[in-house]
Design an enzyme around this catalytic site. Structure first.
Site, PDB file in Angstrom:
ATOM      1  N   THR A 149       0.817  -1.220   0.000  1.00 34.26           N
ATOM      2  CA  THR A 149       0.000   0.000   0.000  1.00 34.26           C
ATOM      3  C   THR A 149       0.847   1.266   0.000  1.00 34.26           C
ATOM      4  O   THR A 149       0.464   2.277  -0.588  1.00 34.26           O
ATOM      5  CB  THR A 149      -0.918  -0.001   1.252  1.00 34.26           C
ATOM      6  OG1 THR A 149      -1.837  -1.077   1.119  1.00 34.26           O
ATOM      7  CG2 THR A 149      -1.681   1.294   1.404  1.00 34.26           C
ATOM      8  N   GLN A 164      -3.422 -19.606  19.922  1.00 35.13           N
ATOM      9  CA  GLN A 164      -4.300 -18.679  19.186  1.00 35.13           C
ATOM     10  C   GLN A 164      -4.333 -17.270  19.780  1.00 35.13           C
ATOM     11  O   GLN A 164      -4.281 -16.298  19.026  1.00 35.13           O
ATOM     12  CB  GLN A 164      -5.718 -19.258  19.102  1.00 35.13           C
ATOM     13  CG  GLN A 164      -5.789 -20.496  18.208  1.00 35.13           C
ATOM     14  CD  GLN A 164      -7.204 -21.034  18.037  1.00 35.13           C
ATOM     15  OE1 GLN A 164      -8.170 -20.429  18.503  1.00 35.13           O
ATOM     16  NE2 GLN A 164      -7.321 -22.178  17.387  1.00 35.13           N
TER      17      GLN A 164
HETATM   18  N1  ASP Z   1      -2.728  -5.523   0.496  1.00 36.61           N
HETATM   19  C1  ASP Z   1      -1.655  -4.643   0.908  1.00 36.61           C
HETATM   20  C2  ASP Z   1      -0.380  -5.437   0.902  1.00 36.61           C
HETATM   21  O1  ASP Z   1      -0.130  -6.186   1.795  1.00 36.61           O
HETATM   22  C3  ASP Z   1      -1.954  -4.078   2.240  1.00 36.61           C
HETATM   23  C4  ASP Z   1      -0.948  -3.095   2.763  1.00 36.61           C
HETATM   24  O2  ASP Z   1       0.144  -2.904   2.257  1.00 36.61           O
HETATM   25  O3  ASP Z   1      -1.269  -2.444   3.772  1.00 36.61           O
HETATM   26  O4  ASP Z   1       0.390  -5.319  -0.022  1.00 36.61           O
END
Ligand code: ASP
Length: 345
Positions: free
Chosen positions: A15, A281
């Site tokens: 992201t 868990q």
């Molecule tokens: N889907 C993204 C990833 O893991 C989520 C993120 O980076 O926060 O690449």
């Protein structure tokens, strides 16, 4: 005068550098080029700004597409450039960041240079994005982590965490990661403060000498729930490549002790050379299989306590030990032995 620190940023995707596409957020290539022109970098390091080089992966990945092969690629990229840099920053998606952080702690040799993994909850071009702060904090730690503490770590939001103790705890908060089974290595506020008692005297393994990554289906992760059936476990174990299972059990490492078929399925798996590692868990759980009869039953069936290993570290450690070519007995022994600060003694 100290020479400026040389830092390599490895941009794998996530992201942090994503842009909006018709299908939703997807990785974009501009981040690596933009990093070098960020005005904040100069301001953050007024006295000795680091010399930064970037290595962008092609394709950039959403980390949900990562496989153990990518862990080894990152480790090899670091090892190949190890002498030229003082520290390494890996930009990574948050979804599987804790797996990669764990894996790098095993697959890299004992390093006297910091390897810092970070990402972001919002893309760097978004208002109120955490990307720039996380990147600058990661660079700061990669350049200045105290020598006695150098290790693979996660820097995210206000926290510095041991890489193989970290887990993603929030999909929204800027403090997306925590290490509920281990104290933080440091805190990022006005100053970057290190918890200097968290020295790192442990010996690493040595993947470069011995490693041969097994196929992806050599390891499976199974989470118990009320009603989990022996047939499901047998179906998982029927894969001919399977060498290890991480079993997420209840609380102190308990499982259905009165379900004989389940116990038999574990026993058969172990007899067939599959190492069954029990982890807990609850986020802060520690496996003590002798605490309850329900845990002792799992131990009697041949399952091994992963003590305070996170699920992510247990999965990565299994791949690592299998890659080293060890027998099932040896893997069972090594799983219980801390090799990169991933578990208590
Ligand atoms: N889907 C993204 C990833 O893991 C989520 C993120 O980076 O926060 O690449």
């Amino acid at each position: 005068m100290d020479h400026p620190k040389r830092i390599l940023i490895i941009y794998t995707g996530g992201t942090i550098g994503m842009q909006q596409t018709p299908e939703g957020l997807a990785p974009a290539a501009d981040l690596a080029a933009d990093i070098r022109h960020m005005p904040e970098l100069g301001q953050a390091f007024q006295t000795h700004p680091p010399v930064i080089e970037t290595l962008s992966y092609d394709p950039l990945l959403d980390s949900s597409d990562m496989t153990p092969g990518h862990w080894v690629r990152i480790a090899s990229d670091i090892l190949q450039r190890y002498q030229r840099f003082d520290g390494f920053v890996v930009l990574h998606g948050t979804d599987t960041l804790a797996y990669t952080a764990s894996a790098l702690s095993f697959f890299l040799e004992r390093s006297d240079k910091p390897v810092v993994i970070t990402g972001a909850q919002l893309p760097y071009a978004y208002p109120r994005s955490d990307a720039r702060n996380n990147l600058i904090s990661a660079l700061e730690v990669a350049a200045n982590m105290p020598e006695a503490m150098t290790q693979v770590c996660v820097v995210f939001g206000s926290r510095i965490l041991r890489g193989n103790r970290a887990t993603k705890v929030s999909a929204k908060a800027y403090d997306a990661f925590d290490s509920p089974r281990y104290p933080h290595l440091g805190a990022i506020g006005i100053d970057v403060e290190y918890n200097r008692r968290r020295r790192f005297p442990l010996a690493f393994g040595n993947f470069t000498k011995h490693g041969q990554l097994p196929p992806d289906d050599a390891v499976a992760l199974v989470r118990l729930f009320p009603g989990f059936s022996a047939e499901t476990l047998r179906a998982v174990c029927s894969s001919s490549q399977l060498r290890g299972i991480v079993l997420e059990a209840y609380g102190a490492g308990n499982g259905p002790s009165k379900n004989q078929a389940f116990q038999d399925a574990i026993r058969d798996a172990v007899r067939n050379g599959i190492v069954v590692v029990v982890v807990s868990q609850p986020l802060d759980g520690i496996v003590r299989m002798s605490s309850y009869a329900a845990g002792s039953a799992l131990a009697r069936a041949g399952a091994i306590s992963g003590r305070d290993l996170t699920t992510e570290a247990a999965v990565a450690k299994l791949y690592y030990l299998i890659a080293l070519g060890y027998s099932a007995d040896m893997i069972a022994k090594k799983i219980k032995t801390p090799i990169a600060g991933e578990m208590r003694r």
